[in-house]
Scaffold this motif. Sequence first.
Motif, PDB file in Angstrom:
ATOM      1  N   GLU A 162      77.189  48.729  44.555  1.00 45.40           N
ATOM      2  CA  GLU A 162      76.982  48.626  43.124  1.00 45.40           C
ATOM      3  C   GLU A 162      75.525  48.948  42.828  1.00 45.40           C
ATOM      4  OE1 GLU A 162      77.592  45.335  39.624  1.00 45.40           O
ATOM      5  OE2 GLU A 162      78.776  45.155  41.470  1.00 45.40           O
ATOM      6  N   ILE A 163      75.309  49.895  41.936  1.00 40.96           N
ATOM      7  CA  ILE A 163      73.938  50.315  41.644  1.00 40.96           C
ATOM      8  C   ILE A 163      73.586  50.023  40.186  1.00 40.96           C
ATOM      9  CG2 ILE A 163      74.000  52.120  43.397  1.00 40.96           C
ATOM     10  CD1 ILE A 163      74.112  54.154  41.067  1.00 40.96           C
ATOM     11  N   ILE A 164      72.286  49.925  39.951  1.00 41.73           N
ATOM     12  CA  ILE A 164      71.765  49.724  38.595  1.00 41.73           C
ATOM     13  C   ILE A 164      71.320  51.057  38.008  1.00 41.73           C
ATOM     14  CG2 ILE A 164      69.914  48.662  37.233  1.00 41.73           C
ATOM     15  CD1 ILE A 164      69.881  46.408  39.345  1.00 41.73           C
ATOM     16  N   ASP A 165      70.600  51.837  38.825  1.00 43.98           N
ATOM     17  CA  ASP A 165      70.022  53.078  38.332  1.00 43.98           C
ATOM     18  C   ASP A 165      69.754  54.012  39.502  1.00 43.98           C
ATOM     19  OD1 ASP A 165      68.984  54.874  36.497  1.00 43.98           O
ATOM     20  OD2 ASP A 165      67.052  53.868  36.309  1.00 43.98           O
ATOM     21  N   LEU A 166      69.615  55.288  39.194  1.00 45.39           N
ATOM     22  CA  LEU A 166      69.206  56.245  40.221  1.00 45.39           C
ATOM     23  C   LEU A 166      68.416  57.374  39.582  1.00 45.39           C
ATOM     24  CD1 LEU A 166      71.322  58.882  40.029  1.00 45.39           C
ATOM     25  CD2 LEU A 166      72.810  57.235  41.100  1.00 45.39           C
ATOM     26  N   THR A 167      67.553  57.983  40.404  1.00 48.52           N
ATOM     27  CA  THR A 167      66.711  59.092  39.968  1.00 48.52           C
ATOM     28  C   THR A 167      66.746  60.169  41.033  1.00 48.52           C
ATOM     29  OG1 THR A 167      65.212  57.537  38.875  1.00 48.52           O
ATOM     30  CG2 THR A 167      64.371  59.757  39.270  1.00 48.52           C
ATOM     31  N   LEU A 168      66.973  61.396  40.615  1.00 50.66           N
ATOM     32  CA  LEU A 168      66.940  62.531  41.532  1.00 50.66           C
ATOM     33  C   LEU A 168      65.567  63.171  41.417  1.00 50.66           C
ATOM     34  CD1 LEU A 168      68.498  64.291  43.531  1.00 50.66           C
ATOM     35  CD2 LEU A 168      69.254  65.664  41.592  1.00 50.66           C
ATOM     36  N   ASP A 169      64.867  63.234  42.545  1.00 51.40           N
ATOM     37  CA  ASP A 169      63.503  63.758  42.587  1.00 51.40           C
ATOM     38  C   ASP A 169      63.524  65.143  43.218  1.00 51.40           C
ATOM     39  OD1 ASP A 169      60.765  63.953  42.464  1.00 51.40           O
ATOM     40  OD2 ASP A 169      60.399  62.630  44.171  1.00 51.40           O
ATOM     41  N   GLU A 170      63.288  66.158  42.396  1.00 48.74           N
ATOM     42  CA  GLU A 170      63.258  67.543  42.869  1.00 48.74           C
ATOM     43  C   GLU A 170      61.875  67.860  43.433  1.00 48.74           C
ATOM     44  OE1 GLU A 170      65.727  69.714  42.866  1.00 48.74           O
ATOM     45  OE2 GLU A 170      67.177  68.631  41.656  1.00 48.74           O
ATOM     46  N   PRO A 171      61.805  68.765  44.419  1.00 48.14           N
ATOM     47  CA  PRO A 171      60.490  69.147  44.940  1.00 48.14           C
ATOM     48  C   PRO A 171      59.667  69.855  43.864  1.00 48.14           C
ATOM     49  CG  PRO A 171      62.251  70.348  46.083  1.00 48.14           C
ATOM     50  CD  PRO A 171      62.892  69.437  45.085  1.00 48.14           C
ATOM     51  N   GLU A 172      58.384  69.530  43.813  1.00 47.77           N
ATOM     52  CA  GLU A 172      57.471  70.176  42.877  1.00 47.77           C
ATOM     53  C   GLU A 172      57.271  71.628  43.286  1.00 47.77           C
ATOM     54  OE1 GLU A 172      55.920  68.743  40.206  1.00 47.77           O
ATOM     55  OE2 GLU A 172      56.983  66.865  40.558  1.00 47.77           O
ATOM     56  N   ILE A 173      57.102  72.509  42.313  1.00 48.61           N
ATOM     57  CA  ILE A 173      56.889  73.919  42.610  1.00 48.61           C
ATOM     58  C   ILE A 173      55.628  74.107  43.448  1.00 48.61           C
ATOM     59  CG2 ILE A 173      55.644  74.456  40.474  1.00 48.61           C
ATOM     60  CD1 ILE A 173      58.173  76.743  42.237  1.00 48.61           C
ATOM     61  N   GLU A 174      54.615  73.279  43.219  1.00 51.84           N
ATOM     62  CA  GLU A 174      53.376  73.363  43.994  1.00 51.84           C
ATOM     63  C   GLU A 174      53.633  73.076  45.468  1.00 51.84           C
ATOM     64  OE1 GLU A 174      53.674  71.460  41.239  1.00 51.84           O
ATOM     65  OE2 GLU A 174      52.411  72.521  39.788  1.00 51.84           O
ATOM     66  N   THR A 175      54.514  72.131  45.742  1.00 54.61           N
ATOM     67  CA  THR A 175      54.880  71.793  47.112  1.00 54.61           C
ATOM     68  C   THR A 175      55.599  72.957  47.774  1.00 54.61           C
ATOM     69  OG1 THR A 175      55.110  69.473  46.470  1.00 54.61           O
ATOM     70  CG2 THR A 175      56.124  70.131  48.548  1.00 54.61           C
ATOM     71  N   ILE A 176      56.487  73.596  47.033  1.00 53.70           N
ATOM     72  CA  ILE A 176      57.231  74.737  47.572  1.00 53.70           C
ATOM     73  C   ILE A 176      56.281  75.893  47.866  1.00 53.70           C
ATOM     74  CG2 ILE A 176      58.980  76.476  47.042  1.00 53.70           C
ATOM     75  CD1 ILE A 176      60.418  74.272  45.400  1.00 53.70           C
ATOM     76  N   VAL A 177      55.374  76.198  46.931  1.00 55.11           N
ATOM     77  CA  VAL A 177      54.415  77.290  47.124  1.00 55.11           C
ATOM     78  C   VAL A 177      53.512  76.997  48.317  1.00 55.11           C
ATOM     79  CG1 VAL A 177      52.444  78.509  46.094  1.00 55.11           C
ATOM     80  CG2 VAL A 177      54.486  78.044  44.727  1.00 55.11           C
ATOM     81  N   SER A 178      53.042  75.769  48.427  1.00 59.17           N
ATOM     82  CA  SER A 178      52.199  75.376  49.551  1.00 59.17           C
ATOM     83  C   SER A 178      52.941  75.545  50.878  1.00 59.17           C
ATOM     84  CB  SER A 178      51.762  73.915  49.384  1.00 59.17           C
ATOM     85  OG  SER A 178      51.044  73.488  50.492  1.00 59.17           O
TER      86      SER A 178
END
Length: 85
Positions: free
Chosen positions: A62-78
Amino acid sequence: DKIKKIHGRKRKLIVDFTGDIDGIYIPNTEIIRHEDQRIWIEFDGNQITASQLIAEITQKYEIIDLTLDEPEIETIVSKIYEEGM
């Protein structure tokens, strides 16, 4: 989209549960942080989709909330500069 698929595969799902959670295991994921009722799950989007992961979690817990965290474009470029295309 192709660059993001190749270099931005690792995603994070942050889940808040209704109570303390111990011993959670979900195939093709890694628990990277755990604080009280909140866990941070890292997963490879090529192995398990966000919707599959969410479905598996909500079937078992049973969950209260969730958040999907996508990789930042800066992280991908790096990462591209470090590892090459």
